[in-house]
Design a protein around this motif. Structure first.
Motif, PDB file in Angstrom:
ATOM      1  N   UNK A 203     -13.968   1.995   5.399  1.00 17.34           N
ATOM      2  CA  UNK A 203     -12.714   2.246   4.660  1.00 17.34           C
ATOM      3  C   UNK A 203     -11.505   2.066   5.581  1.00 17.34           C
ATOM      4  N   UNK A 204     -11.549   0.976   6.340  1.00 20.71           N
ATOM      5  CA  UNK A 204     -10.459   0.667   7.273  1.00 20.71           C
ATOM      6  C   UNK A 204      -9.562  -0.371   6.586  1.00 20.71           C
ATOM      7  N   UNK A 205      -8.550   0.116   5.869  1.00 24.36           N
ATOM      8  CA  UNK A 205      -7.759  -0.785   5.033  1.00 24.36           C
ATOM      9  C   UNK A 205      -6.985  -1.817   5.849  1.00 24.36           C
TER      10      UNK A 205
ATOM     11  N   UNK B 281       1.427  -1.142   4.477  1.00 21.11           N
ATOM     12  CA  UNK B 281       0.256  -2.006   4.609  1.00 21.11           C
ATOM     13  C   UNK B 281      -0.001  -2.750   3.305  1.00 21.11           C
ATOM     14  N   UNK B 282       0.579  -3.928   3.220  1.00 24.11           N
ATOM     15  CA  UNK B 282       0.341  -4.771   2.043  1.00 24.11           C
ATOM     16  C   UNK B 282       0.026  -6.175   2.543  1.00 24.11           C
TER      17      UNK B 282
ATOM     18  N   UNK C  97      -3.156  -3.494  -1.539  1.00 21.96           N
ATOM     19  CA  UNK C  97      -2.493  -2.324  -0.958  1.00 21.96           C
ATOM     20  C   UNK C  97      -3.185  -1.078  -1.487  1.00 21.96           C
ATOM     21  N   UNK C  98      -2.808   0.073  -0.942  1.00 22.54           N
ATOM     22  CA  UNK C  98      -3.415   1.318  -1.408  1.00 22.54           C
ATOM     23  C   UNK C  98      -2.466   2.014  -2.383  1.00 22.54           C
TER      24      UNK C  98
ATOM     25  N   UNK D 207      -7.853   1.533  -3.890  1.00 26.50           N
ATOM     26  CA  UNK D 207      -7.493   0.131  -3.640  1.00 26.50           C
ATOM     27  C   UNK D 207      -6.801  -0.486  -4.861  1.00 26.50           C
ATOM     28  N   UNK D 208      -5.655  -1.099  -4.604  1.00 27.53           N
ATOM     29  CA  UNK D 208      -4.907  -1.753  -5.693  1.00 27.53           C
ATOM     30  C   UNK D 208      -4.833  -3.252  -5.439  1.00 27.53           C
TER      31      UNK D 208
END
Ligand code: PMV
Length: 336
Positions: free
Chosen positions: A242-244, A292-293, A307-308, A192-193
């Motif tokens: 862990x469902x981003x 995905x952001x 985001x990842x 995770x970022x």
């Protein structure tokens, strides 16, 4: 509730044996994913909703505390003496009064690498560091739960700044707030970022304290409480799974609902500027490209992105001055 008496039930009795003693501590800041917005008790900073945050280990404040042979407290932030006429000076002195032995005065020096009052949670790390420094100065050796309650009295969001990773602040039900403190959520997410989109370091035009009070009286507030209760459940589930995508969407929706509430309040509160809106547009562009952001915004114009790591390069390409943090791979610095 008499706050001073309440504090005395939490802290051990203070015996000053060494007037030369000093205390020092570092505390990181935190970014709310599900926001704390609105108080059921203004004096105790008791929230109407529970909140969820993520700690940013490398962004924070170091605070040093010593006794001072003078008639008043000295407060220095980033090398600048805070004038006694400043609202912030009164806020710090009022907080220190809760712990002041007899009529002793304090010198407080804080250095923070977070822009002050720009919606980047400078008060969260500031008050958390102050409580840790008091714990050090007085050798209280209090557990984190108690320290979290004390930090909350300085600034609500500060109660979440005592733990790494995801942190939940349960609103609690007691009138004295002894059940309103933060706890760590025991799940790591190394990929995770958090991206800091620093658009301005200008001070916000209205404090979160004042803005919260205005929002609480807005007709949309009960609905916001309801949504927030659902949001925190969905976010916690998304973290466990862990469902981003689910986490990111809910975080962004929570932030949008918060700012919609503020806009609909009377008077209307607007923390965004044109740069904020432009940056939100860039987030939408990236999402349209399948990245995905997600953004979140607090009481200021700046944005924080989620985001990842796999997408970090693509996000950076869109936001030229993005500072990327990886909260789960960084360490909270121990102050020595
Ligand atoms: O703790 P305060 O009074 O600085 O309020 C913080 C409010 C938000 O940052 C907007 C939300 C939050 O939960 O941190």
């Amino acid at each position: 509730v008499n706050i001073k008496e309440l504090v005395n039930t939490i802290i051990p009795s203070t015996d000053i044996t060494d007037i030369e003693a000093c205390g020092a501590a570092y505390a990181p800041t935190n970014i709310a994913l599900c926001k704390y917005w609105g108080k059921r008790n203004k004096d105790l900073n008791l929230p109407t909703v529970s909140s969820l945050s993520i700690t940013l280990p490398t962004k924070g404040a170091i605070t040093r505390l010593a006794y001072r042979d003078a008639k008043d407290d000295l407060v220095i932030v980033n090398g600048n003496v805070v004038p006694k006429t400043a609202e912030f000076y009164t806020r710090v002195v009022t907080f220190l009064d809760l712990f002041r032995p007899k009529n002793l005065c304090f010198a407080v020096k804080t250095n923070s690498n977070v822009p002050i009052s720009a919606g980047l949670a400078s008060s969260a790390c500031g008050f958390a560091a102050m409580v840790l420094a008091l714990n050090d100065l007085f050798s209280w050796q209090l557990p984190l739960k108690q320290l979290s309650i004390l930090a909350r009295l300085g600034s609500g969001s500060a109660c979440r700044s005592l733990y790494p990773g995801f942190v939940i602040w349960n609103k609690g039900l007691l009138a004295n707030g002894l059940d309103s403190f933060a706890k760590k959520v025991d799940i790591d997410w190394p990929e995770l970022c958090i991206g800091i989109v620093l658009l301005t370091t200008e001070k916000k035009n209205i404090s979160s304290r004042k803005a919260m009070q205005i929002s609480v009286n807005s007709p949309g507030y009960p609905k916001w409480i309801q949504n927030s209760e659902r949001d925190i459940e969905v976010m916690l589930q998304a973290i466990f799974d862990k469902d981003f995508l689910s986490l990111g969407l809910q975080v962004e929706n929570n932030s949008k609902a918060l700012h919609a509430l503020m806009l609909s309040s009377e008077p209307s509160i607007q923390y965004s500027n044109s740069a904020t809106e432009h940056a939100k547009g860039l987030v939408a562009d990236l999402r349209a490209e399948g990245i995905d952001v997600f953004f979140t915004q607090d009481a200021g114009a700046n944005l924080k992105l989620l985001f990842l790591q796999q997408d970090a390069a693509k996000v950076r390409a869109k936001f030229t001055h993005l500072e990327i943090l990886q909260p789960f791979t960084e360490q909270i610095q121990e102050y020595v």
